[in-house]
Design a protein around this motif. Structure first.
Motif, PDB file in Angstrom:
ATOM      1  N   MET A  73       0.843  -1.179   0.000  1.00  0.00           N
ATOM      2  CA  MET A  73       0.000   0.000   0.000  1.00  0.00           C
ATOM      3  C   MET A  73       0.887   1.240   0.000  1.00  0.00           C
ATOM      4  N   GLU A  74       0.588   2.156  -0.902  1.00  0.00           N
ATOM      5  CA  GLU A  74       1.399   3.372  -1.009  1.00  0.00           C
ATOM      6  C   GLU A  74       1.049   4.338   0.101  1.00  0.00           C
ATOM      7  N   THR A  75       2.048   4.991   0.643  1.00  0.00           N
ATOM      8  CA  THR A  75       1.795   6.012   1.655  1.00  0.00           C
ATOM      9  C   THR A  75       1.427   7.314   0.975  1.00  0.00           C
ATOM     10  N   ALA A  76       0.856   8.229   1.735  1.00  0.00           N
ATOM     11  CA  ALA A  76       0.499   9.543   1.189  1.00  0.00           C
ATOM     12  C   ALA A  76       1.743  10.258   0.702  1.00  0.00           C
ATOM     13  N   HIS A  77       2.846  10.066   1.392  1.00  0.00           N
ATOM     14  CA  HIS A  77       4.089  10.734   1.003  1.00  0.00           C
ATOM     15  C   HIS A  77       4.584  10.241  -0.352  1.00  0.00           C
ATOM     16  N   SER A  78       4.510   8.936  -0.625  1.00  0.00           N
ATOM     17  CA  SER A  78       5.028   8.421  -1.883  1.00  0.00           C
ATOM     18  C   SER A  78       4.111   8.728  -3.054  1.00  0.00           C
ATOM     19  N   GLN A  79       2.831   9.026  -2.779  1.00  0.00           N
ATOM     20  CA  GLN A  79       1.914   9.388  -3.851  1.00  0.00           C
ATOM     21  C   GLN A  79       2.139  10.814  -4.322  1.00  0.00           C
ATOM     22  N   MET A  80       2.733  11.649  -3.504  1.00  0.00           N
ATOM     23  CA  MET A  80       2.952  13.046  -3.823  1.00  0.00           C
ATOM     24  C   MET A  80       4.088  13.178  -4.823  1.00  0.00           C
ATOM     25  N   LYS A  81       3.858  13.902  -5.884  1.00  0.00           N
ATOM     26  CA  LYS A  81       4.910  14.149  -6.855  1.00  0.00           C
ATOM     27  C   LYS A  81       5.867  15.197  -6.312  1.00  0.00           C
ATOM     28  N   ALA A  82       7.121  15.027  -6.625  1.00  0.00           N
ATOM     29  CA  ALA A  82       8.103  16.020  -6.202  1.00  0.00           C
ATOM     30  C   ALA A  82       7.928  17.281  -7.027  1.00  0.00           C
ATOM     31  N   ALA A  83       8.094  18.418  -6.388  1.00  0.00           N
ATOM     32  CA  ALA A  83       7.989  19.695  -7.092  1.00  0.00           C
ATOM     33  C   ALA A  83       9.177  19.816  -8.033  1.00  0.00           C
ATOM     34  N   PRO A  84       8.943  20.273  -9.257  1.00  0.00           N
ATOM     35  CA  PRO A  84      10.061  20.448 -10.180  1.00  0.00           C
ATOM     36  C   PRO A  84      10.959  21.593  -9.723  1.00  0.00           C
ATOM     37  N   PRO A  85      12.215  21.583 -10.177  1.00  0.00           N
ATOM     38  CA  PRO A  85      13.115  22.696  -9.839  1.00  0.00           C
ATOM     39  C   PRO A  85      12.518  24.025 -10.310  1.00  0.00           C
ATOM     40  N   ALA A  86      12.943  25.108  -9.685  1.00  0.00           N
ATOM     41  CA  ALA A  86      12.369  26.433  -9.952  1.00  0.00           C
ATOM     42  C   ALA A  86      12.456  26.809 -11.437  1.00  0.00           C
ATOM     43  N   PHE A  87      13.610  26.572 -12.066  1.00  0.00           N
ATOM     44  CA  PHE A  87      13.752  26.956 -13.480  1.00  0.00           C
ATOM     45  C   PHE A  87      12.783  26.175 -14.361  1.00  0.00           C
ATOM     46  N   THR A  88      12.663  24.884 -14.117  1.00  0.00           N
ATOM     47  CA  THR A  88      11.741  24.045 -14.894  1.00  0.00           C
ATOM     48  C   THR A  88      10.306  24.512 -14.681  1.00  0.00           C
TER      49      THR A  88
ATOM     50  N   VAL B 109       4.094  33.693  -6.147  1.00  0.00           N
ATOM     51  CA  VAL B 109       2.926  33.486  -5.288  1.00  0.00           C
ATOM     52  C   VAL B 109       2.355  32.085  -5.509  1.00  0.00           C
ATOM     53  N   LEU B 110       2.226  31.685  -6.764  1.00  0.00           N
ATOM     54  CA  LEU B 110       1.681  30.357  -7.042  1.00  0.00           C
ATOM     55  C   LEU B 110       2.595  29.263  -6.511  1.00  0.00           C
ATOM     56  N   ARG B 111       3.897  29.415  -6.718  1.00  0.00           N
ATOM     57  CA  ARG B 111       4.853  28.382  -6.293  1.00  0.00           C
ATOM     58  C   ARG B 111       4.987  28.314  -4.776  1.00  0.00           C
ATOM     59  N   LEU B 112       5.090  29.472  -4.132  1.00  0.00           N
ATOM     60  CA  LEU B 112       5.387  29.487  -2.701  1.00  0.00           C
ATOM     61  C   LEU B 112       4.156  29.472  -1.797  1.00  0.00           C
ATOM     62  N   VAL B 113       2.996  29.862  -2.341  1.00  0.00           N
ATOM     63  CA  VAL B 113       1.799  29.946  -1.498  1.00  0.00           C
ATOM     64  C   VAL B 113       0.693  29.020  -2.002  1.00  0.00           C
ATOM     65  N   VAL B 114       0.224  29.273  -3.199  1.00  0.00           N
ATOM     66  CA  VAL B 114      -0.974  28.582  -3.693  1.00  0.00           C
ATOM     67  C   VAL B 114      -0.756  27.078  -3.820  1.00  0.00           C
ATOM     68  N   PHE B 115       0.306  26.659  -4.487  1.00  0.00           N
ATOM     69  CA  PHE B 115       0.530  25.234  -4.712  1.00  0.00           C
ATOM     70  C   PHE B 115       1.521  24.619  -3.735  1.00  0.00           C
TER      71      PHE B 115
ATOM     72  N   THR C 112       2.936  22.407 -14.021  1.00  0.00           N
ATOM     73  CA  THR C 112       3.948  23.396 -13.646  1.00  0.00           C
ATOM     74  C   THR C 112       4.506  23.127 -12.261  1.00  0.00           C
ATOM     75  N   PHE C 113       3.621  22.836 -11.305  1.00  0.00           N
ATOM     76  CA  PHE C 113       4.049  22.698  -9.921  1.00  0.00           C
ATOM     77  C   PHE C 113       4.002  21.262  -9.409  1.00  0.00           C
ATOM     78  N   GLY C 114       3.768  20.302 -10.284  1.00  0.00           N
ATOM     79  CA  GLY C 114       3.891  18.897  -9.944  1.00  0.00           C
ATOM     80  C   GLY C 114       2.853  18.327  -9.014  1.00  0.00           C
ATOM     81  N   GLY C 115       1.664  18.849  -9.030  1.00  0.00           N
ATOM     82  CA  GLY C 115       0.604  18.329  -8.164  1.00  0.00           C
ATOM     83  C   GLY C 115      -0.475  17.657  -8.980  1.00  0.00           C
ATOM     84  N   GLY C 116      -1.606  17.450  -8.362  1.00  0.00           N
ATOM     85  CA  GLY C 116      -2.755  16.862  -9.042  1.00  0.00           C
ATOM     86  C   GLY C 116      -3.700  17.957  -9.497  1.00  0.00           C
ATOM     87  N   HIS C 117      -4.979  17.676  -9.371  1.00  0.00           N
ATOM     88  CA  HIS C 117      -5.992  18.670  -9.736  1.00  0.00           C
ATOM     89  C   HIS C 117      -5.943  19.854  -8.782  1.00  0.00           C
TER      90      HIS C 117
END
Length: 173
Positions: free
Chosen positions: A1-16, A130-136, A68-73
């Motif tokens: 069973m996957e943990t919540a942590h392993s289901q989370m995608k890593a955020a891409p580097p800032a430049f990407t 704002v989107l990178r550091l707050v919203v997402f 852009t920020f490596g998340g889901g919906h």
């Protein structure tokens, strides 16, 4: 069973992430300009622009959340916060143009474009931050405490369930 942590995608580097932000945001912006022009032939331009702005903001927010920020919906809260940051960016460009009109009686088209594009670029960079550091960023930070809490509870249960004595060693995983 996957943990919540392993289901989370890593955020891409800032430049990407910034390159994707420009690609998706710019792509939606260009498509929007064509959509407004097409829709304006059927309804007043102001109404067409308002409708396309809402749809484009929703689409861009969803694209940013997913790619852009490596998340889901995007959540409803993220859509609202993104719309707020877009409104602030719009206000910044309007203020820049109003200041230009106050400072120059009849600015030329080139000066107007330089001011508008400069204000748009600055507002875009600020919006990205704002989107990178707050919203997402909230999605990623909410998962970690949950996982840590589960570990803390497990360690506490292990400590209380273990028999007392000097030979028992117990540590949190």
């Amino acid at each position: 069973m996957e943990t919540a942590h392993s289901q989370m995608k890593a955020a891409p580097p800032a430049f990407t992430a910034f390159a994707r932000f420009v690609l998706f945001g710019g792509g939606v912006g260009i498509a929007s300009s064509f959509a407004v022009a097409a829709l304006a032939s059927w309804m007043p331009w102001v109404l067409a622009n308002a409708l396309i702005t809402v749809v484009a903001t929703l689409l861009a927010t969803e694209l940013h959340a997913r790619f852009t920020f490596g998340g889901g919906h995007a959540t409803l809260r993220q859509h609202a916060q993104s719309a707020g940051s877009a409104a602030v960016a719009y206000a910044v460009t309007c203020v820049a143009m109003l200041v230009l009109q106050q400072m120059a009686a009849a600015p030329g088209a080139v000066l107007e474009q330089v001011v508008y594009l400069s204000a748009s670029a600055l507002a875009g960079v600020a919006r990205f931050m704002v989107l990178r550091l707050v919203v997402f960023a909230r999605n990623r930070s909410q998962v970690t405490p949950t996982v840590r809490t589960a570990r803390s509870v497990h360690a506490t249960v292990a400590r209380t369930a273990a028999p007392a004595g000097p030979a028992v060693l117990c540590h949190a995983a």
